[in-house]
Design an enzyme around this catalytic site. Sequence first.
Site, PDB file in Angstrom:
ATOM      1  N   ARG A  27     -17.161  27.761   2.724  1.00 47.39           N
ATOM      2  CA  ARG A  27     -16.483  28.998   3.118  1.00 47.39           C
ATOM      3  C   ARG A  27     -16.691  30.131   2.114  1.00 47.39           C
ATOM      4  O   ARG A  27     -16.320  31.278   2.369  1.00 47.39           O
ATOM      5  CB  ARG A  27     -14.988  28.744   3.271  1.00 47.39           C
ATOM      6  CG  ARG A  27     -14.656  27.717   4.339  1.00 47.39           C
ATOM      7  CD  ARG A  27     -13.169  27.566   4.467  1.00 47.39           C
ATOM      8  NE  ARG A  27     -12.574  28.757   5.005  1.00 47.39           N
ATOM      9  CZ  ARG A  27     -12.416  29.012   6.289  1.00 47.39           C
ATOM     10  NH1 ARG A  27     -12.804  28.140   7.179  1.00 47.39           N
ATOM     11  NH2 ARG A  27     -11.867  30.136   6.694  1.00 47.39           N
ATOM     12  N   GLU A 490     -31.925  33.213   6.528  1.00 47.20           N
ATOM     13  CA  GLU A 490     -30.688  32.979   5.789  1.00 47.20           C
ATOM     14  C   GLU A 490     -30.802  31.870   4.754  1.00 47.20           C
ATOM     15  O   GLU A 490     -30.140  31.932   3.730  1.00 47.20           O
ATOM     16  CB  GLU A 490     -29.483  32.769   6.721  1.00 47.20           C
ATOM     17  CG  GLU A 490     -29.503  31.576   7.616  1.00 47.20           C
ATOM     18  CD  GLU A 490     -28.230  31.505   8.484  1.00 47.20           C
ATOM     19  OE1 GLU A 490     -28.320  30.903   9.560  1.00 47.20           O
ATOM     20  OE2 GLU A 490     -27.176  32.016   8.110  1.00 47.20           O
TER      21      GLU A 490
END
Length: 610
Positions: A27, A490
């Site tokens: 996260r 990414e």
Amino acid sequence: MCGVVGYVGENNSVDILMDGLYSLEYRGYDSAGISVIENDSIITFKSEGKIDNLQNIINKNKKIESNIGIGHTRWATHGAPSDINAHPHSTARLSLVHNGIIENYKDIKDKLVKKGYKFISETDTEVAANLIDSLYDGNPLIAIRKAIEIIEGSYAFAIIFKDKLDKVYAVRKGAPLIVALGKDGKNENFIASDISAVLKYTNKYIIMDEENIAELKKNRVAIYDKDLKEIKAKVSEANWTLEQAEKSGYEHFMIKEIHEQPKAILDTIEPRIVHGIPDFKRDNILDENFWTYFDRVYIVGCGTAMHAAMIGKRLIEDNCRIPVECEIASEFRYKNPILTDKTLAIFVSQSGETADTLAALNLVKERGCKSLAIVNVNGSSIARASDYVIYTYAGPEISVASTKAYSVQVAIMYLITFKISLARKLKNEKEIKILIRNMLNAIDSINKLLDMSEEIKKLCVDYKEVGSIFFMGRDLDYYQVMEGALKMKEISYIHCEAYAGGELKHGVISLITEGTSVVALAIQEKILNKMISNIKEVVSRGAKVLLFAKEGMNIDKDAYDKIIYLPNIEDMFMPIASIIALQLLAYHTAVVRGCDVDKPRNLAKSVTVE
Ligand code: M6R
């Protein structure tokens, strides 16, 4: 974006909080920290960078004896990644961690400064800590309640107070937070941004309603509503397993999750195929008119979810002849979309917490349109806010780069398309059954693709040093190359551009020179010759083409530098399989380049800020 954990029980809180933080590291990994209560003091450790840095600091200290604490892993918004900006943020009386953004932090800060509060960090979170401190008169519930009346924005807070040595408090709005309950009546309770952080200890949890406050003691959890009245909260049981949230022998979560795709897709679609045809009754879509009332569809999402939406658009338009708009949530939310009572709005999200997608959903609700969410995380904000929800059963997706979540979203797009076709009598049951059988065959062939991992890996050496790659494809392959290029960007940090094969010559072909890397998909038979012509246009300008074609296709040798043949599947279902090849290409390239595959720079798994 950030990860929040809390623990109160009989075990060592440092170990449990650190375990939780490692699980939540996806996260955010700009900094990490914990605050624990030992005897009657709050002890805080924090460090810039990944959680290993924090662990090293903790290891160097004397062993802490504590059974209560909070922890945080940060994705920086206000203030650069640094030790000072790392959470927890503390005052003389409390320590607090935060996921979200406090939009009016400046106003609050100015008022607190006038009252004599000093600030040492650049974060909005320190403002929340000082605000609660300023409102605290010995009752945490009242102070937290008053504070959240003032705070604008999103938050999931976990807080400990120096004079409440046996309690952890939590509250959330617009950011996820669960309270997990000790297993088999064990004297311990937890707070976490998501259940994966505590699966090692329990699978029982309460999804916090917005603005309710949780008060956790080791042997009791109390949830208070906005009037500070204790309420009975619903306890859910996670069906995710610890194994699903662990690497289980794989080098990275991403490659594990790539391999989990056949199972994830079958887990998602099989319960929704009844007697060979799609059936969404388990999703509480009981009224068959649901599939026929609308004359326009919006599909909204971000990133990879958006690419799944594009496949959905194409399938529904081609097969059901209903206009479908595909919209990036961050754009959609500030537009004036044409929404009528005959519009169905579909929201696609793995996490169910993406702030832009949630805001877009709220816009649609304000306009009175029906909403349908396709979401992976049970009880997430998007799932709870939409009229209907079709859960995907991919299990926890830990790698920041989404793989299996995409595949299950795409699989649901097929089922929805078939359901609409059937409900609108565009196809009969027999035809739909054949389509579903073909789809199942396509899913079966994913295993063959997974077996090609080593073959694809060998090709990735070519990309060890490259600065950019062009991806090209046409028709359904175009959406696939967009997703393939996103994966590559990414995690491998190679600049990639995805183009529709026929579009390059309208400008971008000027960038193709001797040795330019191109990855091309030529899989859709009906457009094969056109695609090969487009590829030759770049080959003749010096491009080095890695071509993915389909077994049995007869491709001119001068159309590629290297070629990989994918299993022969019907064009319509090829996206189910071909994406695996592009995921593997991105994964192995990132490994070859020495990148941190599961935790790419600057990214976080779920984007809960705007
Ligand atoms: O949780 P969501 O599906 O709403 O997330 C949307 C995007 O942030 C996500 O797909 C992102 O693009 C991934 N990192 C792509 O791999």
